[in-house]
Motif scaffolding. Structure first.
Motif, PDB file in Angstrom:
ATOM      1  N   ALA A  42       0.819  -1.215   0.000  1.00 53.54           N
ATOM      2  CA  ALA A  42       0.000   0.000   0.000  1.00 53.54           C
ATOM      3  C   ALA A  42       0.846   1.256   0.000  1.00 53.54           C
ATOM      4  O   ALA A  42       0.593   2.201  -0.761  1.00 53.54           O
ATOM      5  CB  ALA A  42      -0.930  -0.005   1.207  1.00 53.54           C
ATOM      6  N   ASP A  43       1.876   1.302   0.845  1.00 53.24           N
ATOM      7  CA  ASP A  43       2.662   2.531   0.961  1.00 53.24           C
ATOM      8  C   ASP A  43       3.663   2.708  -0.171  1.00 53.24           C
ATOM      9  O   ASP A  43       4.340   3.733  -0.239  1.00 53.24           O
ATOM     10  CB  ASP A  43       3.373   2.578   2.312  1.00 53.24           C
ATOM     11  N   THR A  44       3.767   1.718  -1.038  1.00 50.77           N
ATOM     12  CA  THR A  44       4.610   1.858  -2.228  1.00 50.77           C
ATOM     13  C   THR A  44       3.767   1.969  -3.490  1.00 50.77           C
ATOM     14  O   THR A  44       4.304   1.959  -4.599  1.00 50.77           O
ATOM     15  CB  THR A  44       5.555   0.652  -2.376  1.00 50.77           C
ATOM     16  N   GLY A  45       2.443   2.071  -3.325  1.00 54.17           N
ATOM     17  CA  GLY A  45       1.562   2.144  -4.485  1.00 54.17           C
ATOM     18  C   GLY A  45       1.668   0.914  -5.360  1.00 54.17           C
ATOM     19  O   GLY A  45       1.670   1.014  -6.588  1.00 54.17           O
ATOM     20  N   GLY A  46       1.724  -0.259  -4.714  1.00 56.98           N
ATOM     21  CA  GLY A  46       1.904  -1.479  -5.482  1.00 56.98           C
ATOM     22  C   GLY A  46       3.306  -1.553  -6.074  1.00 56.98           C
ATOM     23  O   GLY A  46       3.493  -2.033  -7.192  1.00 56.98           O
ATOM     24  N   PHE A  47       4.299  -1.048  -5.300  1.00 55.13           N
ATOM     25  CA  PHE A  47       5.709  -1.074  -5.687  1.00 55.13           C
ATOM     26  C   PHE A  47       6.000  -0.168  -6.892  1.00 55.13           C
ATOM     27  O   PHE A  47       6.938  -0.409  -7.640  1.00 55.13           O
ATOM     28  CB  PHE A  47       6.174  -2.512  -5.952  1.00 55.13           C
TER      29      PHE A  47
END
Length: 343
Positions: free
Chosen positions: A180-185
């Motif tokens: 989530a915090d990587t926007g789906g990597f």
């Protein structure tokens, strides 16, 4: 449960960065514990908080996760049926001599109403935001893409020491927090270590396709209405380099929305071609208080802007709360701080 009066948000108190080993030693002490996380919770906050609860319970503590705001429906799978609510009034009355730990919460303002009750009782804050205001002794790693990465390292070390067993529920929460915090990597905060941690979690056999669907592709009708409204009122400034979506209180009421339906609006602004800085500005109630999420698609440091309003975050993703007469006033105050974005 009785609480002491919290220290003022502006009171000057010195706190220290503690070591990873000290964090582990603290967690291994069996005590009743409250795990606090930031208002308007996202998947990193929820995933990390309930991962922390699972860790603490494995180590012999009783633990309970608490937030000013209820968890959005689409993130309830990260609770694993452990709690029906995270609101303060749901805290069990028999918790005694409570230790307080916060996760993924960079500053007092992000705790919202919890700060008044627990601000002077936080024993440890664990976070990954590079800009914030410590309110307890802290373990902060700005190099981590998510607090979930820090929790991954905690879980792995304790498992190596045979102090806990890694379960599918733990892996689900850790993966969801990181994804989530990587926007789906997809974001620039992703490092090689981020992928290596995700790979280990994939090897556990969890259903990452389902997790990512729930995080990024599953939306309620209310969330879709919010997105449609955001697109219709999207405005650009500074030669199209700044995009802003707004949701004043009157619109929120007219569309029958709750705060949880507005969480992803900043992504709508960021998706516009040519945008370097995206903002979403939400008015939770009729008062002149506005919550802001900011994202940068360039080298512009949005955390520096948010810090001027008592917020924090990362260079490319940050948030804050500001007081303004109305939405137009809020917009002008924020634009005034975006001095490096040319007109």
């Amino acid at each position: 449960m009785t609480t002491r009066k919290a220290k003022s948000m502006t009171e000057s108190v010195q706190y220290s960065q503690i070591s990873f080993d000290t964090v582990l030693e603290s967690l291994c002490e069996a005590r009743d514990t409250l795990v606090l996380f930031h208002r308007a919770p996202d998947a990193d906050a929820v995933g990390s908080a309930f991962a922390m609860r699972m860790v603490l319970e494995s180590l012999g503590s009783r633990a309970y996760c608490v937030c000013q705001d209820e968890i959005p429906l689409r993130l309830r799978f990260l609770m694993h049926g452990m709690q029906e609510s995270v609101l303060p009034e749901s805290i069990p009355g028999d918790l005694q001599d409570v230790r307080v730990i916060s996760v993924d919460t960079a500053s007092p303002s992000q705790l919202g109403t919890l700060f008044a009750s627990y601000g002077d009782r936080v024993d440890l804050m664990i976070d990954h935001h590079g800009v914030g205001e410590p309110y307890a002794n802290y373990y902060v790693r700005p190099d981590a893409a998510a607090t979930g990465e820090i929790m991954f390292d905690i879980v792995k070390q304790l498992a190596t020491e045979e102090k806990l067993q890694i379960t599918p529920a733990l892996c689900t929460n850790l993966y969801a927090a990181i994804s989530a915090d990587t926007g789906g990597f997809r974001y620039s905060n992703v490092t090689p270590e981020t992928h290596l941690r995700a790979a280990e979690l994939l090897e556990s056999g969890i259903d990452t396709a389902r997790i990512n669907h729930l995080l990024f592709s599953s939306r309620t009708m209310e969330e879709l209405r919010a997105q449609a409204a955001a697109i219709s009122n999207l405005q650009t400034h500074r030669e199209g380099k700044v995009a802003i979506v707004t949701c004043p209180y009157a619109l929120k009421v007219a569309l029958g929305l709750r705060d949880e339906h507005l969480d992803g609006l900043v992504e709508t602004a960021r998706s516009l071609m040519g945008v370097e800085v995206a903002l979403s500005i939400r008015q939770p109630n009729a008062e002149g208080i506005f919550r802001v999420s900011m994202r940068s698609a360039s080298d512009f440091d949005v955390s520096a802007v948010c810090a001027k309003f008592g917020g924090g975050g990362h260079k490319k993703a940050a948030g804050c709360t500001l007081v303004a007469a109305d939405m137009d006033d809020a917009i002008q105050k924020l634009l005034a701080e975006l001095q490096l974005i040319a007109d």
